[in-house]
Enzyme design. Sequence first.
Site, PDB file in Angstrom:
ATOM      1  N   ARG A 108      39.442 -39.615  75.788  1.00  0.00           N
ATOM      2  CA  ARG A 108      40.010 -40.776  75.978  1.00  0.00           C
ATOM      3  C   ARG A 108      40.466 -41.243  75.020  1.00  0.00           C
ATOM      4  O   ARG A 108      39.879 -41.621  74.094  1.00  0.00           O
ATOM      5  CB  ARG A 108      39.076 -41.573  76.992  1.00  0.00           C
ATOM      6  CG  ARG A 108      39.566 -43.045  77.252  1.00  0.00           C
ATOM      7  CD  ARG A 108      38.419 -43.978  77.851  1.00  0.00           C
ATOM      8  NE  ARG A 108      38.707 -45.118  78.259  1.00  0.00           N
ATOM      9  CZ  ARG A 108      39.230 -45.563  79.368  1.00  0.00           C
ATOM     10  NH1 ARG A 108      39.504 -44.881  80.263  1.00  0.00           N
ATOM     11  NH2 ARG A 108      39.570 -46.802  79.382  1.00  0.00           N
ATOM     12  N   HIS A 135      47.018 -41.230  83.397  1.00  0.00           N
ATOM     13  CA  HIS A 135      45.370 -41.268  83.752  1.00  0.00           C
ATOM     14  C   HIS A 135      45.191 -40.637  84.981  1.00  0.00           C
ATOM     15  O   HIS A 135      44.752 -41.223  86.118  1.00  0.00           O
ATOM     16  CB  HIS A 135      45.360 -42.784  84.062  1.00  0.00           C
ATOM     17  CG  HIS A 135      43.883 -43.218  83.845  1.00  0.00           C
ATOM     18  ND1 HIS A 135      42.709 -42.569  83.488  1.00  0.00           N
ATOM     19  CD2 HIS A 135      43.173 -44.575  83.856  1.00  0.00           C
ATOM     20  CE1 HIS A 135      41.465 -42.922  83.423  1.00  0.00           C
ATOM     21  NE2 HIS A 135      42.073 -44.499  83.892  1.00  0.00           N
ATOM     22  N   ASP A 226      47.727 -53.587  88.074  1.00  0.00           N
ATOM     23  CA  ASP A 226      46.869 -53.236  86.815  1.00  0.00           C
ATOM     24  C   ASP A 226      47.094 -54.268  85.798  1.00  0.00           C
ATOM     25  O   ASP A 226      47.721 -55.192  86.297  1.00  0.00           O
ATOM     26  CB  ASP A 226      47.147 -52.025  86.427  1.00  0.00           C
ATOM     27  CG  ASP A 226      46.219 -51.209  85.150  1.00  0.00           C
ATOM     28  OD1 ASP A 226      45.272 -51.991  85.105  1.00  0.00           O
ATOM     29  OD2 ASP A 226      46.645 -50.157  84.739  1.00  0.00           O
TER      30      ASP A 226
END
Length: 308
Positions: A108, A135, A226
């Site tokens: 990540r 992602h 988001d």
Amino acid sequence: MTRHFLDLSDAGGDAVAAMLNDALDRKAARATWPKGRPDADAPLAGHVLAMIFEKNSTRTRVSFDMAMRQLGGSAIILEAGSTQLGRGETVADTARVLSRMVDAIMIRTDDHAKIEELAHYASVPVINGLTDQSHPCQIMADLLTIVERGIALPGLQMAWLGDGNNVLNSLIEAAGLMKFTIRVGGPEGYEPDARFVERARAAGADIRFTRDPREAVAGAQVVVTDCWVSMGQAGGEAQVAAMQPYQVDEALMAAAVPGAAFMHCLPAHRGEEVTDAVIDSPASAVWDEAENRIHAQKSVLRWALGQL
């Protein structure tokens, strides 16, 4: 050939569908079990996943750890600041060393080029736990959540509200693979990566853009948003102000089809991109979506290690 999962297209539409079916079956098979109990077949018994974190994480950290436990394997957490990678060891050398010690690597991080370099030099699968570009593991969980709600992916009508970030890039990629429509409602200057849009359209996806949030959600079966400023990204008052018309509230959800689902990858900034009345409503799928990170990633791990 080593299977890396840097983006959804690394697997392709057929493999994504197979992973979703596997995730549905495995989730159903353990519905009443304690969360830490391994699956009956423990398909990754003896396998170890190295998890490298250069960005903060809650869902990615816990879900990958639990995914490995449920598959019968184990995970090692590596914080960049406490490893040699954080002290100047090259990405290539880190890839070579970890490949001798573990069976797969999840990272990540920020720059997508870093994960591409890691995959180039690794001889074990590398999985994208998030980059500034994409992602894909989150979108696997999103697709799983949509399918669980009885909504077919081919022909799906999805609305996205807000910033054209890494999550939207991967959703657009999914639309190309699974043949669905995304209407993006957002301000000028905050569009997603044009490369993802071009590839999805070339694959047959319908990707549309509008400045009108109500036009974006009209006819939508799923409404997605988001955070307005992504983690580690430059933003500020100007960006937040530009996003204000795209807040998902009850009135905006009412413009979607009856029974439309609301989704958000979390963490949510309540009162900014979404109101409490929406995220806490029966329409909200965010808690299923968060849990499904475990189940989707179990199948990603199995695919990467050649079991699907």
